[in-house]
Motif scaffolding. Structure first.
Motif, PDB file in Angstrom:
ATOM      1  N   TYR A 171     -25.646   6.783  -6.879  1.00  0.00           N
ATOM      2  CA  TYR A 171     -25.412   5.545  -6.334  1.00  0.00           C
ATOM      3  C   TYR A 171     -26.063   4.317  -7.073  1.00  0.00           C
ATOM      4  O   TYR A 171     -27.282   4.654  -7.243  1.00  0.00           O
ATOM      5  CB  TYR A 171     -25.313   5.289  -4.891  1.00  0.00           C
ATOM      6  CG  TYR A 171     -24.385   5.748  -3.993  1.00  0.00           C
ATOM      7  CD1 TYR A 171     -23.148   5.248  -3.660  1.00  0.00           C
ATOM      8  CD2 TYR A 171     -24.408   7.324  -3.844  1.00  0.00           C
ATOM      9  CE1 TYR A 171     -22.355   5.663  -2.941  1.00  0.00           C
ATOM     10  CE2 TYR A 171     -23.159   7.941  -3.072  1.00  0.00           C
ATOM     11  CZ  TYR A 171     -22.256   7.118  -2.589  1.00  0.00           C
ATOM     12  OH  TYR A 171     -21.275   7.539  -1.805  1.00  0.00           O
ATOM     13  N   ASP A 172     -25.806   3.254  -7.339  1.00  0.00           N
ATOM     14  CA  ASP A 172     -26.451   2.018  -7.835  1.00  0.00           C
ATOM     15  C   ASP A 172     -27.368   1.518  -6.813  1.00  0.00           C
ATOM     16  O   ASP A 172     -28.668   0.976  -7.040  1.00  0.00           O
ATOM     17  CB  ASP A 172     -25.437   1.113  -8.433  1.00  0.00           C
ATOM     18  CG  ASP A 172     -24.751   1.773  -9.599  1.00  0.00           C
ATOM     19  OD1 ASP A 172     -25.367   1.820 -10.632  1.00  0.00           O
ATOM     20  OD2 ASP A 172     -23.634   1.741  -9.475  1.00  0.00           O
ATOM     21  N   TYR A 173     -26.752   1.274  -5.740  1.00  0.00           N
ATOM     22  CA  TYR A 173     -27.065   0.603  -4.404  1.00  0.00           C
ATOM     23  C   TYR A 173     -27.245   1.414  -3.108  1.00  0.00           C
ATOM     24  O   TYR A 173     -26.335   2.080  -2.850  1.00  0.00           O
ATOM     25  CB  TYR A 173     -26.715  -0.955  -4.467  1.00  0.00           C
ATOM     26  CG  TYR A 173     -26.915  -1.856  -5.516  1.00  0.00           C
ATOM     27  CD1 TYR A 173     -28.181  -2.235  -5.809  1.00  0.00           C
ATOM     28  CD2 TYR A 173     -25.886  -2.334  -6.170  1.00  0.00           C
ATOM     29  CE1 TYR A 173     -28.195  -3.159  -6.969  1.00  0.00           C
ATOM     30  CE2 TYR A 173     -25.979  -3.095  -7.167  1.00  0.00           C
ATOM     31  CZ  TYR A 173     -27.060  -3.515  -7.741  1.00  0.00           C
ATOM     32  OH  TYR A 173     -27.342  -4.412  -8.609  1.00  0.00           O
ATOM     33  N   ILE A 174     -27.913   0.893  -2.373  1.00  0.00           N
ATOM     34  CA  ILE A 174     -27.835   1.234  -0.644  1.00  0.00           C
ATOM     35  C   ILE A 174     -28.041  -0.134   0.101  1.00  0.00           C
ATOM     36  O   ILE A 174     -28.801  -0.849  -0.042  1.00  0.00           O
ATOM     37  CB  ILE A 174     -28.987   2.351  -0.394  1.00  0.00           C
ATOM     38  CG1 ILE A 174     -28.555   2.802   1.061  1.00  0.00           C
ATOM     39  CG2 ILE A 174     -30.278   1.806  -0.522  1.00  0.00           C
ATOM     40  CD1 ILE A 174     -29.301   3.935   1.324  1.00  0.00           C
ATOM     41  N   PHE A 208     -40.408   4.394  -3.287  1.00  0.00           N
ATOM     42  CA  PHE A 208     -39.333   4.903  -3.382  1.00  0.00           C
ATOM     43  C   PHE A 208     -38.431   4.141  -4.397  1.00  0.00           C
ATOM     44  O   PHE A 208     -38.009   4.951  -5.559  1.00  0.00           O
ATOM     45  CB  PHE A 208     -38.483   5.308  -2.275  1.00  0.00           C
ATOM     46  CG  PHE A 208     -37.168   6.064  -2.497  1.00  0.00           C
ATOM     47  CD1 PHE A 208     -37.476   7.727  -2.590  1.00  0.00           C
ATOM     48  CD2 PHE A 208     -35.979   5.558  -2.842  1.00  0.00           C
ATOM     49  CE1 PHE A 208     -36.069   8.321  -2.937  1.00  0.00           C
ATOM     50  CE2 PHE A 208     -34.964   6.239  -3.066  1.00  0.00           C
ATOM     51  CZ  PHE A 208     -34.710   7.599  -3.220  1.00  0.00           C
ATOM     52  N   PHE A 209     -38.289   2.923  -4.224  1.00  0.00           N
ATOM     53  CA  PHE A 209     -37.465   2.434  -5.060  1.00  0.00           C
ATOM     54  C   PHE A 209     -37.884   2.011  -6.544  1.00  0.00           C
ATOM     55  O   PHE A 209     -37.138   1.873  -7.440  1.00  0.00           O
ATOM     56  CB  PHE A 209     -36.860   0.971  -4.303  1.00  0.00           C
ATOM     57  CG  PHE A 209     -35.993   1.104  -3.185  1.00  0.00           C
ATOM     58  CD1 PHE A 209     -34.752   1.835  -3.466  1.00  0.00           C
ATOM     59  CD2 PHE A 209     -36.511   0.708  -1.872  1.00  0.00           C
ATOM     60  CE1 PHE A 209     -33.927   1.926  -2.160  1.00  0.00           C
ATOM     61  CE2 PHE A 209     -35.499   0.859  -0.711  1.00  0.00           C
ATOM     62  CZ  PHE A 209     -34.305   1.350  -1.073  1.00  0.00           C
ATOM     63  N   GLU A 210     -38.971   2.054  -6.519  1.00  0.00           N
ATOM     64  CA  GLU A 210     -39.812   1.918  -7.769  1.00  0.00           C
ATOM     65  C   GLU A 210     -39.681   2.960  -8.578  1.00  0.00           C
ATOM     66  O   GLU A 210     -39.781   2.683 -10.062  1.00  0.00           O
ATOM     67  CB  GLU A 210     -41.288   1.508  -7.514  1.00  0.00           C
ATOM     68  CG  GLU A 210     -41.725  -0.095  -6.920  1.00  0.00           C
ATOM     69  CD  GLU A 210     -43.135   0.046  -6.788  1.00  0.00           C
ATOM     70  OE1 GLU A 210     -43.570  -1.259  -6.547  1.00  0.00           O
ATOM     71  OE2 GLU A 210     -43.906   0.905  -6.558  1.00  0.00           O
ATOM     72  N   ILE A 247     -31.863   4.285  -7.962  1.00  0.00           N
ATOM     73  CA  ILE A 247     -31.108   3.497  -6.978  1.00  0.00           C
ATOM     74  C   ILE A 247     -31.833   2.237  -6.175  1.00  0.00           C
ATOM     75  O   ILE A 247     -33.051   2.387  -6.076  1.00  0.00           O
ATOM     76  CB  ILE A 247     -30.602   4.476  -5.688  1.00  0.00           C
ATOM     77  CG1 ILE A 247     -29.841   3.564  -4.736  1.00  0.00           C
ATOM     78  CG2 ILE A 247     -31.811   4.842  -4.918  1.00  0.00           C
ATOM     79  CD1 ILE A 247     -28.887   4.312  -3.643  1.00  0.00           C
ATOM     80  N   LYS A 248     -31.280   0.995  -5.887  1.00  0.00           N
ATOM     81  CA  LYS A 248     -32.146  -0.071  -5.372  1.00  0.00           C
ATOM     82  C   LYS A 248     -31.554  -0.552  -4.054  1.00  0.00           C
ATOM     83  O   LYS A 248     -30.029  -0.158  -3.794  1.00  0.00           O
ATOM     84  CB  LYS A 248     -32.136  -1.361  -6.512  1.00  0.00           C
ATOM     85  CG  LYS A 248     -32.730  -0.802  -8.005  1.00  0.00           C
ATOM     86  CD  LYS A 248     -34.201  -0.430  -7.855  1.00  0.00           C
ATOM     87  CE  LYS A 248     -34.496   0.159  -9.023  1.00  0.00           C
ATOM     88  NZ  LYS A 248     -35.814   0.899  -9.209  1.00  0.00           N
ATOM     89  N   PRO A 249     -32.035  -1.143  -3.469  1.00  0.00           N
ATOM     90  CA  PRO A 249     -31.557  -1.846  -2.052  1.00  0.00           C
ATOM     91  C   PRO A 249     -30.709  -3.228  -2.486  1.00  0.00           C
ATOM     92  O   PRO A 249     -31.041  -3.807  -3.030  1.00  0.00           O
ATOM     93  CB  PRO A 249     -32.717  -2.280  -1.251  1.00  0.00           C
ATOM     94  CG  PRO A 249     -33.987  -2.546  -2.306  1.00  0.00           C
ATOM     95  CD  PRO A 249     -33.590  -1.683  -3.485  1.00  0.00           C
ATOM     96  N   TYR A 250     -29.579  -3.064  -1.815  1.00  0.00           N
ATOM     97  CA  TYR A 250     -28.900  -4.101  -2.060  1.00  0.00           C
ATOM     98  C   TYR A 250     -28.569  -5.454  -0.911  1.00  0.00           C
ATOM     99  O   TYR A 250     -28.572  -6.756  -1.023  1.00  0.00           O
ATOM    100  CB  TYR A 250     -27.367  -3.881  -2.293  1.00  0.00           C
ATOM    101  CG  TYR A 250     -26.448  -5.032  -2.854  1.00  0.00           C
ATOM    102  CD1 TYR A 250     -26.772  -5.390  -4.108  1.00  0.00           C
ATOM    103  CD2 TYR A 250     -25.734  -5.787  -2.222  1.00  0.00           C
ATOM    104  CE1 TYR A 250     -25.779  -6.287  -4.643  1.00  0.00           C
ATOM    105  CE2 TYR A 250     -25.103  -6.897  -2.473  1.00  0.00           C
ATOM    106  CZ  TYR A 250     -25.116  -7.270  -3.873  1.00  0.00           C
ATOM    107  OH  TYR A 250     -24.263  -8.107  -4.331  1.00  0.00           O
ATOM    108  N   ALA A 251     -28.519  -4.619   0.294  1.00  0.00           N
ATOM    109  CA  ALA A 251     -28.325  -5.535   1.537  1.00  0.00           C
ATOM    110  C   ALA A 251     -28.707  -4.758   2.826  1.00  0.00           C
ATOM    111  O   ALA A 251     -28.856  -3.594   2.856  1.00  0.00           O
ATOM    112  CB  ALA A 251     -27.193  -6.117   1.631  1.00  0.00           C
ATOM    113  N   PHE A 252     -29.301  -5.553   3.797  1.00  0.00           N
ATOM    114  CA  PHE A 252     -29.555  -4.923   5.203  1.00  0.00           C
ATOM    115  C   PHE A 252     -28.429  -5.087   6.186  1.00  0.00           C
ATOM    116  O   PHE A 252     -27.702  -6.313   5.996  1.00  0.00           O
ATOM    117  CB  PHE A 252     -30.730  -5.705   5.907  1.00  0.00           C
ATOM    118  CG  PHE A 252     -32.068  -5.338   5.267  1.00  0.00           C
ATOM    119  CD1 PHE A 252     -32.587  -3.969   5.216  1.00  0.00           C
ATOM    120  CD2 PHE A 252     -32.815  -6.531   4.654  1.00  0.00           C
ATOM    121  CE1 PHE A 252     -33.793  -4.105   4.706  1.00  0.00           C
ATOM    122  CE2 PHE A 252     -34.115  -6.216   3.988  1.00  0.00           C
ATOM    123  CZ  PHE A 252     -34.403  -5.025   4.218  1.00  0.00           C
TER     124      PHE A 252
END
Length: 277
Positions: free
Chosen positions: A28-31, A53-55, A59-64
């Motif tokens: 996945y690209d984002y979560i 973790f993201f660094e 995968i990167k965070p996209y939205a809450f």
């Protein structure tokens, strides 16, 4: 087009920590991070743990996801919304997550559409003022149920336009779009820059008035014309992301990794015909 995972899909069978591991593993690209799973994670870990973790991973965070029932609240209830928003904004600033999904209120009785619009615009402006210094945007998600105060794409987009804030946009959820017969022409007229989040799933063949979240199925396995929605998004120049989101208890009984892997495969199959990259 990037592929994201919405943690509602594993609401009953996983944690944020496990979701991150399996989403990274399956490409996945984002979560989209659920508010409740984030709070659970922080009982055992820190925001810095999440940031690291993201660094270290692709995968990167996209939205809450999500601040719920933001409209028609009493004073104490709205203060809780503001407090939760500050918490998400502060966390988002640390981990690089700059969007928050917000949902309107259900079961408000006989309020007119104009009153609903006025109240939703008012609240979105207040929350956007709070989020703006953090560089955070708000994505209004309509829910395709008769008792939701904002239940079609057209109604939600009109509210977003009236709010007239750069950091206020819309969520296009394919299931909710189908459930209340939103009109594809409204998407054709939309500014793609105001579509902040796209949620993808499919649906059982159930009459619209009876559809609820537990009728969601994997993309491509139901009756929603996903090809039409995706083709229209491509036509208007949207090419940002789609996030697989299901709230089907049957899938929560699966092994969490199987759920996450299946979500990736079915979403890729649905999306790549229209967005090869």
């Amino acid at each position: 087009m990037k592929i994201a995972f919405n943690e509602a899909t594993t609401l009953g069978n996983s944690t944020l920590e496990n979701d991150l591991i399996y989403c990274q593993k399956h490409g996945y690209d984002y979560i989209e991070i659920r508010h409740d799973k984030l709070k659970e994670f922080l009982t055992q870990h820190t925001v810095n743990d999440l940031k690291r973790f993201f660094e270290l991973n692709r995968i990167k965070p996209y939205a809450f996801n999500a601040l719920e029932i933001i409209t028609f609240r009493d004073e104490a209830g709205f203060r809780r919304i503001e407090d939760d928003l500050r918490f998400l904004c502060e966390t988002g600033k640390e981990i690089g997550c700059s969007k928050i999904t917000v949902l309107p209120t259900f079961g408000i009785g006989d309020y007119s559409r104009e009153v609903i619009k006025s109240e939703t615009v008012r609240v979105l402006r207040l929350l956007s003022d709070l989020a703006e210094p953090y560089g955070v945007s708000l994505a209004l998600e309509f829910a395709g149920y008769p008792n939701c105060s904002v239940n079609t794409f057209g109604q939600a987009y009109e509210i977003v336009q009236a709010a007239n804030r750069d950091n206020v946009g819309i969520v296009l959820d394919c299931f909710h779009f189908y459930a209340m017969n939103s009109q594809i022409d409204d998407v054709r007229k939309a500014d793609p820059r105001k579509i902040f989040v796209v949620h993808i799933s499919d649906s059982d063949d159930v009459p619209a008035a009876e559809l609820r979240d537990h009728h969601r199925v994997w993309p491509g396995l139901g009756v929603i014309d996903l090809d039409l929605i995706l083709t229209t998004l491509k036509e208007i120049g949207y090419n940002e992301m789609v996030s697989v989101e299901l709230l089907r208890p049957e899938y929560w009984e699966w092994d969490a990794e199987t759920t996450i892997e299946t979500g990736k495969q079915t979403t890729e199959n649905a999306v790549r015909r229209h967005f090869p990259n």
